[in-house]
Motif scaffolding. Structure first.
Motif, PDB file in Angstrom:
ATOM      1  N   TYR A   1       5.726 -13.474  12.326  1.00 31.12           N
ATOM      2  CA  TYR A   1       5.728 -14.860  12.777  1.00 31.12           C
ATOM      3  C   TYR A   1       5.358 -14.934  14.261  1.00 31.12           C
ATOM      4  N   PRO A   2       4.120 -15.280  14.600  1.00 28.35           N
ATOM      5  CA  PRO A   2       3.745 -15.386  16.009  1.00 28.35           C
ATOM      6  C   PRO A   2       4.432 -16.544  16.727  1.00 28.35           C
ATOM      7  N   ASP A   3       4.891 -17.535  15.978  1.00 26.77           N
ATOM      8  CA  ASP A   3       5.585 -18.695  16.553  1.00 26.77           C
ATOM      9  C   ASP A   3       7.091 -18.484  16.410  1.00 26.77           C
ATOM     10  N   SER A   4       7.761 -18.177  17.507  1.00 31.08           N
ATOM     11  CA  SER A   4       9.195 -17.865  17.434  1.00 31.08           C
ATOM     12  C   SER A   4      10.035 -19.093  17.093  1.00 31.08           C
ATOM     13  N   ASP A   5       9.589 -20.286  17.489  1.00 30.14           N
ATOM     14  CA  ASP A   5      10.347 -21.498  17.145  1.00 30.14           C
ATOM     15  C   ASP A   5      10.321 -21.727  15.633  1.00 30.14           C
ATOM     16  N   TYR A   6       9.155 -21.541  15.040  1.00 29.51           N
ATOM     17  CA  TYR A   6       9.041 -21.692  13.591  1.00 29.51           C
ATOM     18  C   TYR A   6       9.902 -20.650  12.881  1.00 29.51           C
ATOM     19  N   PHE A   7       9.873 -19.418  13.382  1.00 27.51           N
ATOM     20  CA  PHE A   7      10.703 -18.348  12.821  1.00 27.51           C
ATOM     21  C   PHE A   7      12.181 -18.729  12.888  1.00 27.51           C
ATOM     22  N   SER A   8      12.623 -19.259  14.029  1.00 23.40           N
ATOM     23  CA  SER A   8      14.041 -19.618  14.189  1.00 23.40           C
ATOM     24  C   SER A   8      14.444 -20.720  13.226  1.00 23.40           C
ATOM     25  N   ARG A   9      13.539 -21.682  13.004  1.00 18.21           N
ATOM     26  CA  ARG A   9      13.856 -22.756  12.054  1.00 18.21           C
ATOM     27  C   ARG A   9      13.998 -22.203  10.634  1.00 18.21           C
ATOM     28  N   LEU A  10      13.076 -21.310  10.253  1.00 15.64           N
ATOM     29  CA  LEU A  10      13.167 -20.707   8.920  1.00 15.64           C
ATOM     30  C   LEU A  10      14.447 -19.894   8.772  1.00 15.64           C
ATOM     31  N   PHE A  11      14.793 -19.135   9.805  1.00 12.63           N
ATOM     32  CA  PHE A  11      15.981 -18.270   9.758  1.00 12.63           C
ATOM     33  C   PHE A  11      17.240 -19.127   9.604  1.00 12.63           C
ATOM     34  N   ARG A  12      17.324 -20.203  10.367  1.00 17.11           N
ATOM     35  CA  ARG A  12      18.515 -21.057  10.283  1.00 17.11           C
ATOM     36  C   ARG A  12      18.595 -21.749   8.926  1.00 17.11           C
ATOM     37  N   ARG A  13      17.426 -22.136   8.393  1.00 16.58           N
ATOM     38  CA  ARG A  13      17.408 -22.782   7.082  1.00 16.58           C
ATOM     39  C   ARG A  13      17.935 -21.845   6.000  1.00 16.58           C
ATOM     40  N   GLN A  14      17.626 -20.536   6.131  1.00 19.84           N
ATOM     41  CA  GLN A  14      18.022 -19.584   5.093  1.00 19.84           C
ATOM     42  C   GLN A  14      19.453 -19.095   5.259  1.00 19.84           C
ATOM     43  N   PHE A  15      19.882 -18.875   6.524  1.00 20.10           N
ATOM     44  CA  PHE A  15      21.190 -18.242   6.747  1.00 20.10           C
ATOM     45  C   PHE A  15      22.231 -19.166   7.383  1.00 20.10           C
ATOM     46  N   GLY A  16      21.813 -20.372   7.785  1.00 17.72           N
ATOM     47  CA  GLY A  16      22.773 -21.296   8.367  1.00 17.72           C
ATOM     48  C   GLY A  16      23.120 -21.010   9.808  1.00 17.72           C
ATOM     49  N   LEU A  17      22.450 -20.043  10.433  1.00 19.12           N
ATOM     50  CA  LEU A  17      22.675 -19.668  11.833  1.00 19.12           C
ATOM     51  C   LEU A  17      21.327 -19.460  12.503  1.00 19.12           C
ATOM     52  N   THR A  18      21.277 -19.662  13.818  1.00 19.39           N
ATOM     53  CA  THR A  18      20.073 -19.288  14.550  1.00 19.39           C
ATOM     54  C   THR A  18      20.029 -17.760  14.661  1.00 19.39           C
ATOM     55  N   PRO A  19      18.871 -17.175  14.945  1.00 21.22           N
ATOM     56  CA  PRO A  19      18.831 -15.714  15.134  1.00 21.22           C
ATOM     57  C   PRO A  19      19.811 -15.231  16.202  1.00 21.22           C
ATOM     58  N   GLY A  20      19.926 -15.992  17.296  1.00 26.56           N
ATOM     59  CA  GLY A  20      20.860 -15.588  18.347  1.00 26.56           C
ATOM     60  C   GLY A  20      22.303 -15.631  17.888  1.00 26.56           C
ATOM     61  N   GLU A  21      22.671 -16.667  17.141  1.00 28.97           N
ATOM     62  CA  GLU A  21      24.036 -16.768  16.626  1.00 28.97           C
ATOM     63  C   GLU A  21      24.323 -15.652  15.628  1.00 28.97           C
ATOM     64  N   TYR A  22      23.336 -15.329  14.825  1.00 30.98           N
ATOM     65  CA  TYR A  22      23.530 -14.255  13.844  1.00 30.98           C
ATOM     66  C   TYR A  22      23.728 -12.919  14.543  1.00 30.98           C
ATOM     67  N   ARG A  23      22.912 -12.630  15.559  1.00 35.02           N
ATOM     68  CA  ARG A  23      23.030 -11.357  16.270  1.00 35.02           C
ATOM     69  C   ARG A  23      24.352 -11.240  17.001  1.00 35.02           C
ATOM     70  N   ALA A  24      24.873 -12.359  17.514  1.00 36.23           N
ATOM     71  CA  ALA A  24      26.132 -12.325  18.257  1.00 36.23           C
ATOM     72  C   ALA A  24      27.285 -11.801  17.399  1.00 36.23           C
ATOM     73  N   ARG A  25      27.167 -11.906  16.098  1.00 40.04           N
ATOM     74  CA  ARG A  25      28.233 -11.401  15.211  1.00 40.04           C
ATOM     75  C   ARG A  25      28.324  -9.890  15.230  1.00 40.04           C
ATOM     76  N   PHE A  26      27.272  -9.214  15.694  1.00 35.65           N
ATOM     77  CA  PHE A  26      27.246  -7.750  15.643  1.00 35.65           C
ATOM     78  C   PHE A  26      27.342  -7.112  17.030  1.00 35.65           C
ATOM     79  N   LEU A  27      27.571  -7.920  18.047  1.00 38.32           N
ATOM     80  CA  LEU A  27      27.702  -7.369  19.400  1.00 38.32           C
ATOM     81  C   LEU A  27      29.117  -6.873  19.638  1.00 38.32           C
TER      82      LEU A  27
END
Length: 281
Positions: free
Chosen positions: A255-281
């Protein structure tokens, strides 16, 4: 004489592998790619081991200075998770073999020679023989100078590949199912590339409509949804393991467009990529 019961593309690779194993004197040094903590942008990193065999011309791996001119008959072995940045100049003919747990991926490329690329994935029942050879090669990658041991081992691996490629399709697997699995496996290995229904259909010598029908008949997701499902799964793994910018995660997942990627990720998992990663820090 070609085996009439083999599909045409499979017969092509069976003949190609036969030419290699029956003429071992034409095979040369085996090089090894390295596993990197954070592969650089533009590099290719597969989850499964891979063997690249230079059939003609000169091939290269831009990540390692000594591997920028891998010549005819020489090979590059990539352990699982190893990275490479291929160089296809000058023109080269290349056989690539991907070793997955239940299938063997074979690809022929000839950039600059005007020959069509070929690709086939062959399901096979793994009995441990291949796994043992791959483990040995991965171990030997730390002592790549032991070519007297490495080259016969790779030759044995190519003989095993020839045996798989020369075996008729497994009974009980229809041609449609075999083709569907092959395309799914290919997407799983090439998800970071720009993928479209038209480009993938052309690679497998199908019409785009035929590809769509195949996914609707054999699977539970459309082709577009399947590509997104694979990419989102890879993105989740990267976010768990590596502390990379979201834009880089998006790029590595196609996905060259990171905003589009973030929207797809949130639609599928209910979290933004940053919120999802924070669970594993």
């Amino acid at each position: 004489m070609p085996d009439a019961w083999l599909p045409a593309d499979q017969q092509f690779f069976a003949d190609l592998l036969s030419g290699l194993v029956l003429n071992p004197q034409q095979l040369g040094r085996v090089w090894f790619a390295h596993t990197l903590a954070e592969p650089p942008a533009g590099s290719l990193c597969l989850e499964q081991p891979r063997l690249d065999v230079v059939l003609r011309g000169v091939y290269g791996n831009r990540l390692i200075a000594a591997q920028k001119a891998i010549r005819q008959g020489e090979m590059l072995f990539l352990p699982a998770q190893a990275a490479t940045m291929p160089i296809f100049e000058p023109p080269v003919m290349l056989l690539s073999v991907v070793f997955a747990p239940s299938w063997l991926g074979l690809a022929f490329q000839a950039p600059g020679h005007g020959l069509p690329a070929k690709k086939v994935d062959i399901p096979h029942p793994e009995r441990g023989e291949c796994t043992a050879m791959l483990m040995a090669l991965t171990h030997l990658s730390a002592s790549a100078q032991d070519q007297d041991i490495i080259q016969p081992l790779v030759l044995s691996l190519l003989r095993w590949c020839r045996k798989v490629a020369s075996s008729p399709p497994q009974p009980g697997i229809s041609r449609k199912d075999f083709l569907y699995r092959s395309i799914c496996h290919w997407v799983q290995e090439n998800y970071a590339q720009p993928l479209s229904r038209e480009s993938v259909a052309a690679l497998f010598t199908l019409s785009p409509n035929h590809l769509s029908r195949l996914f609707s008949q054999q699977g539970t997701l459309s082709f577009v949804d399947y590509v997104r499902w694979v990419r989102m799964g890879k993105a989740r793994t990267i976010l768990q393991k590596y502390h990379l910018p979201v834009a880089e995660v998006a790029r590595r997942c196609g996905y060259p467009d990171s905003d589009y990627f973030s929207r797809l990720f949130r639609r599928q998992f209910g979290l933004t990529p940053g919120e999802y990663r924070a669970r594993f820090l």
